[in-house]
Scaffold this motif. Structure first.
Motif, short mmCIF file in Angstrom:
data_model
loop_
_atom_site.label_atom_id
_atom_site.label_comp_id
_atom_site.label_asym_id
_atom_site.label_seq_id
_atom_site.Cartn_x
_atom_site.Cartn_y
_atom_site.Cartn_z
N ASN A 128 -9.68 -11.23 -7.34
CA ASN A 128 -8.39 -10.53 -7.39
C ASN A 128 -8.47 -9.14 -6.78
N ASN A 129 -9.48 -8.91 -5.98
CA ASN A 129 -9.68 -7.59 -5.41
C ASN A 129 -8.63 -7.19 -4.38
N ASP A 130 -7.87 -8.16 -3.86
CA ASP A 130 -6.85 -7.86 -2.87
C ASP A 130 -5.45 -7.71 -3.46
N GLU A 131 -5.31 -7.99 -4.73
CA GLU A 131 -4.00 -7.93 -5.39
C GLU A 131 -3.29 -6.58 -5.22
N PRO A 132 -3.98 -5.45 -5.30
CA PRO A 132 -3.29 -4.16 -5.15
C PRO A 132 -2.60 -3.97 -3.79
N PHE A 133 -2.95 -4.77 -2.80
CA PHE A 133 -2.41 -4.59 -1.45
C PHE A 133 -1.27 -5.54 -1.11
N TRP A 134 -0.97 -6.49 -1.99
CA TRP A 134 0.00 -7.54 -1.68
C TRP A 134 1.39 -7.00 -1.32
N GLU A 135 1.82 -5.97 -1.99
CA GLU A 135 3.18 -5.46 -1.79
C GLU A 135 3.23 -4.26 -0.86
N VAL B 107 -5.84 1.82 7.93
CA VAL B 107 -4.38 1.74 7.84
C VAL B 107 -3.73 2.01 9.19
N GLU B 108 -2.48 1.57 9.30
CA GLU B 108 -1.69 1.85 10.50
C GLU B 108 -1.15 3.28 10.40
N ARG B 109 -0.67 3.79 11.51
CA ARG B 109 -0.17 5.18 11.53
C ARG B 109 1.00 5.39 10.60
N ASP B 110 1.82 4.37 10.43
CA ASP B 110 3.01 4.53 9.58
C ASP B 110 2.74 4.22 8.10
N PHE B 111 1.48 4.07 7.73
CA PHE B 111 1.14 3.83 6.34
C PHE B 111 1.64 4.99 5.49
N ASN B 112 2.29 4.65 4.40
CA ASN B 112 2.82 5.66 3.48
C ASN B 112 1.70 6.11 2.54
N MET B 113 1.23 7.33 2.70
CA MET B 113 0.12 7.85 1.90
C MET B 113 0.48 7.94 0.41
N GLN B 114 1.76 7.90 0.08
CA GLN B 114 2.19 7.88 -1.31
C GLN B 114 1.68 6.63 -2.03
N ASN B 115 1.38 5.59 -1.26
CA ASN B 115 0.90 4.33 -1.86
C ASN B 115 -0.52 4.42 -2.40
N LEU B 116 -1.24 5.46 -2.04
CA LEU B 116 -2.63 5.58 -2.50
C LEU B 116 -2.72 5.66 -4.01
N LYS B 117 -1.81 6.36 -4.65
CA LYS B 117 -1.81 6.47 -6.12
C LYS B 117 -1.59 5.08 -6.74
N PHE B 118 -0.64 4.32 -6.20
CA PHE B 118 -0.37 2.97 -6.69
C PHE B 118 -1.62 2.09 -6.53
N ILE B 119 -2.25 2.14 -5.35
CA ILE B 119 -3.45 1.34 -5.08
C ILE B 119 -4.55 1.72 -6.06
N TYR B 120 -4.76 3.01 -6.24
CA TYR B 120 -5.79 3.49 -7.16
C TYR B 120 -5.56 2.93 -8.56
N ASP B 121 -4.33 3.05 -9.06
CA ASP B 121 -4.01 2.57 -10.41
C ASP B 121 -4.19 1.06 -10.53
N GLU B 122 -3.81 0.31 -9.52
CA GLU B 122 -3.93 -1.15 -9.55
C GLU B 122 -5.39 -1.60 -9.48
N VAL B 123 -6.18 -0.94 -8.65
CA VAL B 123 -7.60 -1.30 -8.57
C VAL B 123 -8.28 -1.00 -9.90
N ARG B 124 -7.92 0.10 -10.54
CA ARG B 124 -8.51 0.45 -11.83
C ARG B 124 -8.13 -0.55 -12.93
N LYS B 125 -7.02 -1.25 -12.78
CA LYS B 125 -6.66 -2.30 -13.74
C LYS B 125 -7.59 -3.52 -13.59
N ILE B 126 -8.07 -3.75 -12.39
CA ILE B 126 -8.96 -4.88 -12.14
C ILE B 126 -10.40 -4.52 -12.49
N PHE B 127 -10.83 -3.37 -12.04
CA PHE B 127 -12.19 -2.89 -12.26
C PHE B 127 -12.14 -1.75 -13.27
N ILE B 128 -12.15 -2.12 -14.54
CA ILE B 128 -11.84 -1.20 -15.64
C ILE B 128 -12.93 -0.16 -15.88
#
Length: 163
Positions: free
Chosen positions: A83-90, A113-134
């Motif tokens: 499930n390591n890729d789940e944080p990136f699905w959306e 990442v691509e140039r238009d990647f929204n850096m605001q998503n990093l917080k979401f990714i961090y939180d989601e990865v931490r749910k998987i790898f506690i």
């Protein structure tokens, strides 16, 4: 089959494991290849040891996974790398990702990442990865590129930690 080769199941200390229910890495020696023999080849496959069957003392009940398919938490527990890729699905704009583990309990997540990647998503990714790898510390890094294998694929986990 013993006519084709010799199979061993080894623990982390390279001791032979025969106890049903225990786990061990599959190590094989092949008998059928004269030009390039496999002698005590470490497969990195981890199996649960099965009960002896007939004349077969060494049997595998089930394949658990490859050694490189596990990460190790702060307590040294092995955690299956799923499930390591789940944080990136959306999230759009991610070209590739790769986890690296150099020490127990610590993961580095590289994102290409691509140039238009929204850096605001990093917080979401961090939180989601931490749910998987506690029970892990986590750093996320934006990288220019992630190296592909000789077959042109990305390795999703670089496991450099040996417990």
């Amino acid at each position: 089959h013993p006519l084709y080769g010799y199979t061993e199941f080894l623990d982390k200390h390279n001791n032979i494991v025969l106890d049903p229910g225990a786990t061990g890495e599959v190590v094989v020696t092949g008998f059928r290849h004269n030009y390039f023999p496999l002698i005590r080849y470490r497969t990195n496959d981890i199996v649960e040891i099965g009960e002896p069957v007939g004349n077969f003392r060494r049997t595998a009940k089930r394949i658990i996974g490859r050694e490189q398919d596990f990460v190790y938490d702060l307590n040294g527990n092995s955690i299956l790398f799923t499930n390591n890729d789940e944080p990136f699905w959306e999230i759009s704009g991610i070209i590739a990702y790769q986890y690296i583990q150099n020490e127990k309990g610590y993961l580095i997540l590289n994102l290409q990442v691509e140039r238009d990647f929204n850096m605001q998503n990093l917080k979401f990714i961090y939180d989601e990865v931490r749910k998987i790898f506690i029970n892990f510390r986590l750093d996320i890094k934006i990288v220019h590129s992630i190296e592909k294998t000789s077959r042109g694929k990305f390795k999703y986990l670089i496991q450099n930690c040996r417990i």
